[in-house]
Design an enzyme around this catalytic site. Structure first.
Site, PDB file in Angstrom:
ATOM      1  N   GLU A  67      -1.161  -5.537   8.816  1.00 16.31           N
ATOM      2  CA  GLU A  67      -0.299  -4.881   9.798  1.00 16.31           C
ATOM      3  C   GLU A  67      -0.892  -5.012  11.197  1.00 16.31           C
ATOM      4  O   GLU A  67      -2.067  -4.692  11.397  1.00 16.31           O
ATOM      5  CB  GLU A  67      -0.174  -3.384   9.465  1.00 16.31           C
ATOM      6  N   ASP A  72      -1.002  -6.136  -0.217  1.00 16.47           N
ATOM      7  CA  ASP A  72      -1.298  -5.512   1.073  1.00 16.47           C
ATOM      8  C   ASP A  72      -2.801  -5.337   1.209  1.00 16.47           C
ATOM      9  O   ASP A  72      -3.474  -4.933   0.253  1.00 16.47           O
ATOM     10  CB  ASP A  72      -0.664  -4.106   1.114  1.00 16.47           C
ATOM     11  N   LYS A  97      -1.057  -9.366   3.076  1.00 20.35           N
ATOM     12  CA  LYS A  97      -0.288  -8.905   4.239  1.00 20.35           C
ATOM     13  C   LYS A  97      -1.159  -7.970   5.064  1.00 20.35           C
ATOM     14  O   LYS A  97      -1.868  -7.127   4.502  1.00 20.35           O
ATOM     15  CB  LYS A  97       0.986  -8.185   3.793  1.00 20.35           C
ATOM     16  N   ASP A 145       0.842  -1.196   0.000  1.00 18.81           N
ATOM     17  CA  ASP A 145       0.000   0.000   0.000  1.00 18.81           C
ATOM     18  C   ASP A 145       0.884   1.257   0.000  1.00 18.81           C
ATOM     19  O   ASP A 145       0.368   2.381  -0.067  1.00 18.81           O
ATOM     20  CB  ASP A 145      -1.019  -0.006   1.143  1.00 18.81           C
ATOM     21  N   SER A 146       2.210   1.051  -0.008  1.00 22.49           N
ATOM     22  CA  SER A 146       3.121   2.178  -0.250  1.00 22.49           C
ATOM     23  C   SER A 146       2.819   2.804  -1.609  1.00 22.49           C
ATOM     24  O   SER A 146       3.272   3.908  -1.898  1.00 22.49           O
ATOM     25  CB  SER A 146       4.582   1.718  -0.191  1.00 22.49           C
ATOM     26  N   GLU A 162       9.493  -4.151  10.072  1.00 25.72           N
ATOM     27  CA  GLU A 162       9.884  -2.845   9.514  1.00 25.72           C
ATOM     28  C   GLU A 162      10.433  -1.939  10.622  1.00 25.72           C
ATOM     29  O   GLU A 162       9.797  -1.757  11.668  1.00 25.72           O
ATOM     30  CB  GLU A 162       8.659  -2.183   8.841  1.00 25.72           C
TER      31      GLU A 162
HETATM   32  O1  KIV Z   1       3.571  -1.078   1.546  1.00 24.67           O
HETATM   33  C1  KIV Z   1       4.740  -1.465   1.544  1.00 24.67           C
HETATM   34  O2  KIV Z   1       5.505  -1.227   0.613  1.00 24.67           O
HETATM   35  C2  KIV Z   1       5.208  -2.228   2.693  1.00 24.67           C
HETATM   36  C3  KIV Z   1       6.678  -2.449   2.810  1.00 24.67           C
HETATM   37  C4  KIV Z   1       7.312  -1.217   3.313  1.00 24.67           C
HETATM   38  C5  KIV Z   1       6.993  -3.631   3.647  1.00 24.67           C
HETATM   39  O3  KIV Z   1       4.432  -2.604   3.522  1.00 24.67           O
END
Ligand code: KIV
Length: 293
Positions: free
Chosen positions: A122, A90, A120, A51-52, A189
């Protein structure tokens, strides 16, 4: 059904055996067809559609505005473009926190519609019931501990997590809880090297570090940080290329060439035959009503 040809796809089982053999797992983010193709060509084992993308490609300040529709579109583009890497999507902010039923339904969409191989999420031990449900539903899950950017407003900024004893103990306990719940890997992280090493030692599942030192079972980095497309390179990343400068220069050359009249060139053109041009010129005044002008 014929045997599938091509490189063998990386799976959850591959992660398990790489942890056992000590072979580093290489993960990189990608968000679209070109970045995914480049990641695969470079030999990455796994691609995280992180989600970056909210910051790297959508121009947001944080990951919070990223939607499930964003993740579905970008994950599908990545999945269509690679054959070997494990593609992890994500789950964006708000798609798994409110209701376990919605969370499972949203994760199912990322697998069924977009083709992700895993998701993924968090957070720590509070996610245990959710991870158990997802795994029971056939959804492979990666946990994410340490700095969890979706909680930036709770943390009050982006800083290393687990520097204090209590925080470090909580982090190890969270890691063990997520492993017991069925997560098949953990992203760590911005965690101190020593704490990440202990977590890695304690777990049977692989840890994938970002700013967590060299003792993790694998590393993940953001594509744009590696190739020089981020405004600033974070301390935990290494900039291997200055794509921003290279691409700016290429585009400036295009702008210059158009203005100077040197682009498009003969090599960029296709031609109509003399006969077609003659017929066109004859037909044109009649067709456009300009006869006699
Ligand atoms: O969203 C992302 O790119 C991430 C990485 C920083 C692990 O969660």
């Amino acid at each position: 059904m014929g045997a599938r040809s091509g490189p063998e796809r990386v799976t959850v089982a591959t992660f398990e055996s790489m942890k056992r053999s000590g072979e580093p797992i290489v993960m990189v983010t990608a968000y679209d067809a070109p970045s995914a193709r480049l990641a695969e060509a470079a030999g990455a084992d796994a691609i995280l559609v992180g989600d970056s993308l909210g910051m790297t490609v959508l121009g947001h300040q944080t990951t919070l505005p990223v939607t499930l529709d964003d993740m579905l579109r970008h994950t599908a583009a990545v999945v269509r473009s690679v054959s070997r890497p494990l593609v992890v999507a994500d789950m964006p902010f708000g798609t798994y926190q409110a209701s376990p039923d919605d969370a499972v339904a949203n994760a199912v969409r990322l697998l069924a519609e977009a083709g992700a191989a895993a998701v993924k999420v968090e957070g720590g031990r509070h996610l245990v019931p959710l991870v158990e449900r997802m795994v029971a539903a056939g959804i492979p899950v990666i946990g994410h501990l340490g700095l969890t950017p979706q909680s930036v407003n709770v943390f009050g900024g982006y800083r290393v997590r687990g520097k204090e004893t209590a925080e470090a103990i909580a982090l190890v306990e969270d890691a063990l809880a997520l492993e017991a719940a069925g997560a098949f890997a953990l992203v760590l992280e911005l965690v101190p090297v020593e704490v990440a090493a202990i977590v890695t030692e304690e777990l049977a599942i692989p840890t994938i570090g970002i700013g967590a030192g060299p003792h993790c079972d694998g590393q993940v980095q953001v594509f744009h940080d590696l190739v020089g497309l981020s405004a600033a390179t974070p301390r935990h990343a290494r900039r291997y290329f200055d794509a921003e400068t290279a691409m700016r220069e290429a585009l400036a050359a295009y702008v210059r060439d158009v203005r100077e009249g040197s682009f498009p060139g003969e090599e960029n053109a296709s031609h109509a035959s003399e006969a077609v041009v003659a017929e066109l010129e004859t037909a044109l005044p009649a067709a456009s009503g300009r006869e006699g002008e």
